[in-house]
Write a protein that holds these residues in place. Structure first.
Motif, mmCIF file in Angstrom:
data_model
loop_
_atom_site.group_PDB
_atom_site.id
_atom_site.type_symbol
_atom_site.label_atom_id
_atom_site.label_comp_id
_atom_site.label_asym_id
_atom_site.label_seq_id
_atom_site.Cartn_x
_atom_site.Cartn_y
_atom_site.Cartn_z
ATOM 1 N N ALA A 90 0.835 -1.201 0.000
ATOM 2 C CA ALA A 90 0.000 0.000 0.000
ATOM 3 C C ALA A 90 0.870 1.250 0.000
ATOM 4 O O ALA A 90 2.081 1.178 0.231
ATOM 5 N N ASN A 91 0.242 2.385 -0.242
ATOM 6 C CA ASN A 91 0.891 3.690 -0.131
ATOM 7 C C ASN A 91 0.195 4.475 0.966
ATOM 8 O O ASN A 91 -1.034 4.498 1.027
ATOM 9 N N HIS A 92 0.997 5.112 1.813
ATOM 10 C CA HIS A 92 0.454 6.006 2.840
ATOM 11 C C HIS A 92 0.736 7.417 2.354
ATOM 12 O O HIS A 92 1.882 7.785 2.139
ATOM 13 N N PHE A 93 -0.307 8.199 2.156
ATOM 14 C CA PHE A 93 -0.149 9.552 1.641
ATOM 15 C C PHE A 93 0.298 10.467 2.780
ATOM 16 O O PHE A 93 -0.458 10.717 3.710
ATOM 17 N N LYS A 94 1.542 10.950 2.685
ATOM 18 C CA LYS A 94 2.114 11.858 3.691
ATOM 19 C C LYS A 94 2.543 13.124 2.957
ATOM 20 O O LYS A 94 3.588 13.144 2.314
ATOM 21 N N GLY A 95 1.722 14.159 3.026
ATOM 22 C CA GLY A 95 2.026 15.386 2.286
ATOM 23 C C GLY A 95 1.954 15.090 0.797
ATOM 24 O O GLY A 95 0.986 14.516 0.320
ATOM 25 N N ILE A 96 3.020 15.445 0.060
ATOM 26 C CA ILE A 96 3.019 15.177 -1.380
ATOM 27 C C ILE A 96 3.598 13.807 -1.718
ATOM 28 O O ILE A 96 3.562 13.402 -2.875
ATOM 29 N N GLU A 97 4.120 13.104 -0.737
ATOM 30 C CA GLU A 97 4.729 11.793 -1.008
ATOM 31 C C GLU A 97 3.743 10.660 -0.783
ATOM 32 O O GLU A 97 2.961 10.658 0.166
ATOM 33 N N ARG A 98 3.790 9.700 -1.671
ATOM 34 C CA ARG A 98 3.078 8.432 -1.489
ATOM 35 C C ARG A 98 4.116 7.465 -0.940
ATOM 36 O O ARG A 98 4.923 6.923 -1.684
ATOM 37 N N LYS A 116 12.166 0.676 2.545
ATOM 38 C CA LYS A 116 13.298 1.593 2.718
ATOM 39 C C LYS A 116 13.509 2.579 1.575
ATOM 40 O O LYS A 116 14.318 3.467 1.689
ATOM 41 N N PHE A 117 12.775 2.474 0.469
ATOM 42 C CA PHE A 117 12.978 3.377 -0.656
ATOM 43 C C PHE A 117 11.996 4.541 -0.639
ATOM 44 O O PHE A 117 11.310 4.809 -1.615
ATOM 45 N N ASN A 118 11.911 5.222 0.476
ATOM 46 C CA ASN A 118 11.040 6.387 0.644
ATOM 47 C C ASN A 118 11.821 7.505 1.308
ATOM 48 O O ASN A 118 12.839 7.268 1.961
ATOM 49 N N ILE A 119 11.326 8.697 1.182
ATOM 50 C CA ILE A 119 11.926 9.825 1.894
ATOM 51 C C ILE A 119 11.433 9.820 3.336
ATOM 52 O O ILE A 119 12.201 10.004 4.266
ATOM 53 N N GLN A 120 10.136 9.577 3.527
ATOM 54 C CA GLN A 120 9.529 9.605 4.854
ATOM 55 C C GLN A 120 9.292 8.176 5.370
ATOM 56 O O GLN A 120 8.165 7.719 5.446
ATOM 57 N N ASN A 121 10.353 7.469 5.696
ATOM 58 C CA ASN A 121 10.207 6.116 6.244
ATOM 59 C C ASN A 121 9.541 6.202 7.611
ATOM 60 O O ASN A 121 9.894 7.046 8.434
ATOM 61 N N HIS A 122 8.570 5.327 7.830
ATOM 62 C CA HIS A 122 7.877 5.363 9.117
ATOM 63 C C HIS A 122 7.037 4.108 9.310
ATOM 64 O O HIS A 122 6.792 3.353 8.374
ATOM 65 N N THR A 123 6.619 3.936 10.547
ATOM 66 C CA THR A 123 5.652 2.898 10.906
ATOM 67 C C THR A 123 4.481 3.614 11.562
ATOM 68 O O THR A 123 4.678 4.512 12.370
ATOM 69 N N GLU A 124 3.285 3.229 11.190
ATOM 70 C CA GLU A 124 2.071 3.826 11.752
ATOM 71 C C GLU A 124 1.243 2.706 12.367
ATOM 72 O O GLU A 124 0.998 1.693 11.733
#
Length: 182
Positions: A90-98, A116-124
């Motif tokens: 899935a994609n989590h929409f965070k600002g302009i980044e998917r 790991k291939f994201n700018i905003q790596n996170h766990t929700e």
């Protein structure tokens, strides 16, 4: 060819024809009937390639990459009595980044873990009792689930099958609320 493909083909052909003509005219100081005919031919060829060859190439290259990315996301640690009910990439929409990753629904919470291939790596991690509502989100991609929380925050997740997520989540947030109230 379907109506949508014809429309796409015509738009792509017009775009490529105009681009080729303008670039040739501006950069190489060319003009005349020969340039017009060459531009139309290049536009038609490029338009056909954009609706036939490019999508197949993209799918052939990206399918293995997507599979590797999904496998690179480690499974979240679950509690002893927690069971995974539904999960998918899935994609989590965070600002302009998917933010790409994996979304999982358990009997206690909704979990998202980015690859790991994201700018905003996170766990929700969202407890089911904190979810106020679930509905189809409005986005250009169409396959989005909107989740409103009791604290006023909203999360958007891009998934392959929104109706399944909406139905399953809706059924489980009600069960969790009933258990919390009991």
């Amino acid at each position: 060819m379907s109506t949508g493909k014809w429309k796409s083909f015509l738009l792509e052909t017009l775009y490529f024809t105009a681009s080729y003509f303008l670039l040739s005219w501006l950069l190489f100081d060319r003009s005349g009937l020969e340039l017009i005919l060459e531009s139309i031919l290049m536009g038609v060829f490029s338009g056909l390639a954009s609706i036939t060859i490019f999508p197949r190439m993209f799918k052939a290259v990206m399918t293995p990459v997507a599979a590797k990315l999904e496998k690179s996301v480690s499974a979240p640690a679950l509690e002893d009595d927690e069971q995974v009910l539904l999960d998918e990439g899935a994609n989590h929409f965070k600002g302009i980044e998917r933010v790409g990753g994996k979304l999982a629904l358990t009997n206690k919470r909704l979990l998202f873990r980015s690859h790991k291939f994201n700018i905003q790596n996170h766990t929700e991690s969202i407890p089911l009792c904190e979810i106020a509502s679930v509905e189809k989100g409005k986005h250009s991609s169409g396959n989005v689930v909107r989740i409103d929380l009791t604290n006023g925050k909203t999360h958007f997740f891009g998934v392959i099958s929104p109706p399944i997520w909406i139905e399953t989540l809706s059924n489980h947030i009600c069960v969790t609320r009933a258990q919390a109230g009991a």
